[in-house]
Write an enzyme that holds these catalytic residues in place. Sequence first.
Site, PDB file in Angstrom:
ATOM      1  N   ILE A   1       0.874  -1.182   0.000  1.00 48.10           N
ATOM      2  CA  ILE A   1       0.000   0.000   0.000  1.00 48.10           C
ATOM      3  C   ILE A   1       0.910   1.230   0.000  1.00 48.10           C
ATOM      4  O   ILE A   1       1.733   1.388   0.898  1.00 48.10           O
ATOM      5  CB  ILE A   1      -0.917   0.016   1.243  1.00 48.10           C
ATOM      6  CG1 ILE A   1      -1.691  -1.300   1.387  1.00 48.10           C
ATOM      7  CG2 ILE A   1      -1.867   1.216   1.210  1.00 48.10           C
ATOM      8  CD1 ILE A   1      -2.679  -1.595   0.276  1.00 48.10           C
TER       9      ILE A   1
ATOM     10  N   LYS B   1       7.908   7.339  15.796  1.00 49.28           N
ATOM     11  CA  LYS B   1       7.002   8.477  15.640  1.00 49.28           C
ATOM     12  C   LYS B   1       7.636   9.729  16.232  1.00 49.28           C
ATOM     13  O   LYS B   1       8.280   9.670  17.281  1.00 49.28           O
ATOM     14  CB  LYS B   1       5.683   8.181  16.360  1.00 49.28           C
ATOM     15  CG  LYS B   1       4.924   7.020  15.744  1.00 49.28           C
ATOM     16  CD  LYS B   1       3.801   6.540  16.634  1.00 49.28           C
ATOM     17  CE  LYS B   1       3.158   5.298  16.019  1.00 49.28           C
ATOM     18  NZ  LYS B   1       2.317   4.592  17.000  1.00 49.28           N
TER      19      LYS B   1
ATOM     20  N   GLU C   1      -3.911  -0.178  14.541  1.00 47.92           N
ATOM     21  CA  GLU C   1      -3.155   0.649  13.608  1.00 47.92           C
ATOM     22  C   GLU C   1      -3.564   0.329  12.169  1.00 47.92           C
ATOM     23  O   GLU C   1      -3.668  -0.839  11.803  1.00 47.92           O
ATOM     24  CB  GLU C   1      -1.678   0.315  13.840  1.00 47.92           C
ATOM     25  CG  GLU C   1      -0.680   1.092  13.042  1.00 47.92           C
ATOM     26  CD  GLU C   1       0.712   0.475  13.175  1.00 47.92           C
ATOM     27  OE1 GLU C   1       1.141   0.173  14.305  1.00 47.92           O
ATOM     28  OE2 GLU C   1       1.351   0.269  12.138  1.00 47.92           O
TER      29      GLU C   1
ATOM     30  N   ARG D   1      -1.280  -2.234  24.553  1.00 47.46           N
ATOM     31  CA  ARG D   1      -0.704  -1.499  25.684  1.00 47.46           C
ATOM     32  C   ARG D   1      -1.230  -0.062  25.648  1.00 47.46           C
ATOM     33  O   ARG D   1      -1.852   0.333  24.665  1.00 47.46           O
ATOM     34  CB  ARG D   1       0.820  -1.452  25.527  1.00 47.46           C
ATOM     35  CG  ARG D   1       1.214  -0.770  24.215  1.00 47.46           C
ATOM     36  CD  ARG D   1       2.695  -0.475  24.081  1.00 47.46           C
ATOM     37  NE  ARG D   1       2.963   0.361  22.933  1.00 47.46           N
ATOM     38  CZ  ARG D   1       3.219  -0.077  21.711  1.00 47.46           C
ATOM     39  NH1 ARG D   1       3.233  -1.376  21.458  1.00 47.46           N
ATOM     40  NH2 ARG D   1       3.446   0.776  20.732  1.00 47.46           N
TER      41      ARG D   1
END
Length: 447
Positions: free
Chosen positions: A203, A237, A275, A292
């Site tokens: 993708i 991130k 996600e 978590r």
Amino acid sequence: MFRKILIANRGEIALRIIRAAKELGVKTVAVYSEADKYSLHVRFADEAICIGPPPSKQSYLNIPAIITAATVTNSDAIHPGYGFLAENQFFAEICNDHNITFIGPSPEAISRMGDKAVAKETMKKAGVPVVPGSDGVVTDLKTAIEVAESTGYPIMLKAVAGGGGKGMRMISNRSELEKVFEVTRSEALAFFNNADLYIEKLITNSKHIEIQIFGDHHGNHIHLNERECSVQRRHQKLIEETPSVAVSQELRDIMGKVSAQGAKAVNYVGPGTIEYLLDTEGNFYFMEMNTRVQVEHPITEESLKIDIVKEQIKVAAGERLTLTEHPPKYHSIECRINAEDPYNDYRPSPGKVEGLHVPGGQGIRVDTHIYQGYFIPPYYDSLLAKLITYGNSRQEAIDKMKVALDEFIIEGIKTTIPFHQKMMNNPDFVNGKIDTKYLERVNWIDL
Ligand code: MV4
């Protein structure tokens, strides 16, 4: 409610959990390595126990030492935070065997989501859209070629035991697949002790969108909207925000609904994250589930004015979920301030914090464990602080972030603050035109 919680973690998340426990009237026990003797989690917990030398394997990953610390302090629960033992099904099982509540989902849920092929199959059955590819694992080259021909190149070859970007390879054609199939299997075996691979269509040009879900022991499963985490580098991130500029209320309702269904399918208890990749046409595909509380949970908290960690502790103690689904109330952004030199390939920059000034004001939140004189040890992750802003619009959250970044003074070490200052003024970021490969295409210094 619990009487005493042991926090099996360090840094800002240990402080975050101690605060939540104190507000609930629960006693706290910190564990620490020899490198963390002067850390704030040691100081702010009611008790603290040294569990070993600096390397994580001998301290924060040392299950016998942590279980012993919980036993001798009469702790009735362990909060694992994120990283370290947070997604270790064996640790969750061992806690339960010792009559200590593991504050998190069941070992079964952790293990099902830990095997990425099983996770994908489970989510697909629950009605969550997944990327076209193999049905489960592919153990031989002949089958791999057949799947790839029918899916169409380019493909992703992924280790079932991987995740977070580890153990995956992009493959453009048949000859490349022939060349690397067995190598990828051997690497997966060496890294994860599991050679199994699965195949997906690649993708491209996609955004990283994740949905915060929450479950309880009474069969309730809800979603708490999305977070966009497309500003990443090497799967780390750097900036997260909610809501995402790419998610309409209609898409949010759909992604939220299927995510809550996915959580229900594994009887998920506590906060978790599903996600997705979101492509330019608005199609979304399940990637993985994190079992978590995540680093970026504060933006969801500030957007909705809730306390995810307090709710997590209450739900682990058997209480019913009190949170309810609600569209975002505020726009919230998080910048991760790391002890890294962004001018030198983000090289880690441990050392002493010689000077410190922390920003403040309306709409500003700083989650950090550092103080002036604190020595950042070289053994652990480089997160120093999470600078979180919230406002009535995305632009207001950005404007507050610019002011707060200018006020944030950290002397003695290099930090990612200059990177964030650049990004907050970058038209691509301001216009929401960022995909997961953005930082691979550009050099941030030139923005
Ligand atoms: C993908 C992909 C493209 N196509 N799978 C990386 C982390 C892991 N959660 C999944 N990852 C990806 N899987 C298919 N079929 C692209 C990525 C990916 C990525 C995903 C989310 C955020 C950043 C990323 C950076 C590079 C690759």
